[in-house]
Write an enzyme that holds these catalytic residues in place. Sequence first.
Site, PDB file in Angstrom:
ATOM      1  N   ASP A 219      -4.421 -19.348  15.072  1.00 45.99           N
ATOM      2  CA  ASP A 219      -3.287 -19.024  14.600  1.00 45.99           C
ATOM      3  C   ASP A 219      -2.219 -20.350  14.464  1.00 45.99           C
ATOM      4  OD1 ASP A 219      -1.282 -16.963  13.699  1.00 45.99           O
ATOM      5  OD2 ASP A 219      -0.155 -16.998  15.957  1.00 45.99           O
TER       6      ASP A 219
ATOM      7  N   HIS B  97      -0.894 -25.371  11.918  1.00 45.01           N
ATOM      8  CA  HIS B  97       0.467 -26.107  12.547  1.00 45.01           C
ATOM      9  C   HIS B  97       0.435 -27.285  13.463  1.00 45.01           C
ATOM     10  CE1 HIS B  97       1.955 -22.470  10.778  1.00 45.01           C
ATOM     11  NE2 HIS B  97       1.784 -21.741  11.755  1.00 45.01           N
TER      12      HIS B  97
ATOM     13  N   ARG C  59       0.872  -1.133   0.010  1.00 45.36           N
ATOM     14  CA  ARG C  59       0.064   0.012   0.023  1.00 45.36           C
ATOM     15  C   ARG C  59       1.023   1.401  -0.005  1.00 45.36           C
ATOM     16  NH1 ARG C  59      -3.243  -0.686   5.210  1.00 45.36           N
ATOM     17  NH2 ARG C  59      -1.674  -2.070   5.308  1.00 45.36           N
TER      18      ARG C  59
ATOM     19  N   LYS D 235       2.361 -18.162  23.536  1.00 46.71           N
ATOM     20  CA  LYS D 235       3.281 -16.894  23.479  1.00 46.71           C
ATOM     21  C   LYS D 235       3.586 -16.832  24.984  1.00 46.71           C
ATOM     22  CE  LYS D 235       2.110 -15.478  18.847  1.00 46.71           C
ATOM     23  NZ  LYS D 235       3.086 -16.033  18.110  1.00 46.71           N
TER      24      LYS D 235
HETATM   25  C1  BG6 Z   1       2.958 -18.386  12.478  1.00 46.50           C
HETATM   26  C2  BG6 Z   1       2.084 -17.481  13.524  1.00 46.50           C
HETATM   27  O1  BG6 Z   1       1.947 -18.991  11.620  1.00 46.50           O
HETATM   28  O2  BG6 Z   1       3.724 -18.978  12.964  1.00 46.50           O
HETATM   29  C3  BG6 Z   1       3.118 -16.600  14.400  1.00 46.50           C
HETATM   30  O3  BG6 Z   1       0.960 -16.874  12.748  1.00 46.50           O
HETATM   31  C4  BG6 Z   1       3.968 -17.752  14.993  1.00 46.50           C
HETATM   32  O4  BG6 Z   1       2.054 -16.312  15.509  1.00 46.50           O
HETATM   33  C5  BG6 Z   1       4.634 -18.372  13.958  1.00 46.50           C
HETATM   34  O5  BG6 Z   1       4.767 -16.629  15.874  1.00 46.50           O
HETATM   35  C6  BG6 Z   1       5.689 -19.419  14.722  1.00 46.50           C
HETATM   36  O6  BG6 Z   1       6.471 -19.793  13.623  1.00 46.50           O
HETATM   37  P1  BG6 Z   1       7.837 -20.476  13.898  1.00 46.50           P
HETATM   38  O7  BG6 Z   1       8.521 -21.042  12.473  1.00 46.50           O
HETATM   39  O8  BG6 Z   1       8.768 -19.216  14.308  1.00 46.50           O
HETATM   40  O9  BG6 Z   1       7.640 -21.597  14.926  1.00 46.50           O
END
Ligand code: BG6
Length: 483
Positions: free
Chosen positions: A230, A235, A44, A335
Amino acid sequence: MTAFDLVLFGGTGDLAMRKLLPALYQRHRDTADAAGWRIIAVGRHPITREQFLARAQESLRRFVAATDFHDDAFARFAQCLDYRALDASRAESFGDLAALFADAGERIRVFYLATAPDLFVSICESLAAAGLVTPQSRVVLEKPLGRDLASANRINEKVGAIFREDQIYRIDHYLGKEPVQNLVALRFGNALLEPLWSRAWVSNVQITIAETVGVEGRGEFYDRIGALRDMVQNHLLQLLCILAMEPPTSIDADAVRDEKLKVLRALKPLTREDITTSAVRGQYRAGAIDGEAVAGYLDEQGIPSTSSTETFVALKAELGNWRWAGVPFYLRTGKRMQERLAEIVVTFRDVPHPILPTASGAREGNKLVIQLQPEESLSLHMMAKVPGDEMRVRPVQLGLDFGDTVQTRSWDAYERLLMDVIRGRLTLFMRRDELDAAWRWVEPILEAWSRPGDRPKSYTAGSWGPAAASALIARDGFGWREE
Ligand code: BG6
């Protein structure tokens, strides 16, 4: 290497600067013939190409290891980088982009949408309207794709009306991590574990992704999402799939994705009551990480003081199938936890008739620990004799450090995944039905947690999460490995 054009929406955003540009830089540096690469970052901000390059260079200096960053390599990489300011929510803005492709012919064209999911549909529609979608085009959709089943369906429908399913790359960067690839190699490249890999010998599985970081600069975005969307919906469930799936007939995209889908569909739906007992959500309050005081979630920038968004989740999942019936899979992420740690722990049953006393007096089964972060390693915890006169046993570790074994820099997940998109390999990307099944499973939890008055449990930053997460696993007679 194949020539390609990559248009990176969200080109000045956090993901582009921290992960995507560094990954592209590394691949460019290590590719003998990268003459046909063209990367157009779109954002943007009304900045010039030079200003964008300066930002990119600054980020690379920060996020690429000092041993890998070289000014001359950056200068070569910069030659294939361009920048266009564009308002992605307005179709009229896409005309300028189309002009860039006037002579591109049948080159591979990748549209990488590193933007909020609510822009996915309008960007795809504008690309189509501007005549930019060719048979050789691919679109990469970042997670979270939607915020629930209905919104994910809506996005998939609309994007699917423009791109064929085999042109859609739904990314989950955990699948691109080297140790996750190694888990596939461990399971399907060796016969050793397979006879043990079921309810007959596995007593429980833990998957943890703990982070020490907070929400960093993304408070506003994160507060609308929370840890379940998230991290868990994608994951953690993807790691669970790789761990629990049946051996696919081949490594082809659909053979692998069919097996992962079966795992997701085998997840036992959680009832209201299960959610009360088997799901814990938490939110960090002020505390300390590595001896440094850190603010609580509610005091982070962009977070409303009444927010009930979770920054921690612990869950117990079970699979309704012959291989895994009755084996608990404990999933945990948060976190501002005590350590940065991503690991999978498979605990096996104890010997059926113990005749050897243990040194500690306690009994424990063998463990296979696969660490994804911070180390990339695998260790098997076995019992061995305590030296000396008496016959007593204690746990010892057989370890494999992937870094030491291969002696090369392991690729970042995004390096592999970006190259897979260009080469047209879909194995490590989620198919629509997988995403659908994952949302279907988390949806009752989302619903339960959105009830008025339902608040996350508080935990101190720098701890392992709320006490309820320890209670969740202790109820079954187990404990999290680090506690
Ligand atoms: C991302 C999340 O998909 O993965 C983040 O949105 C997170 O919140 C991150 O911090 C963690 O990834 P990695 O590879 O650092 O463990």
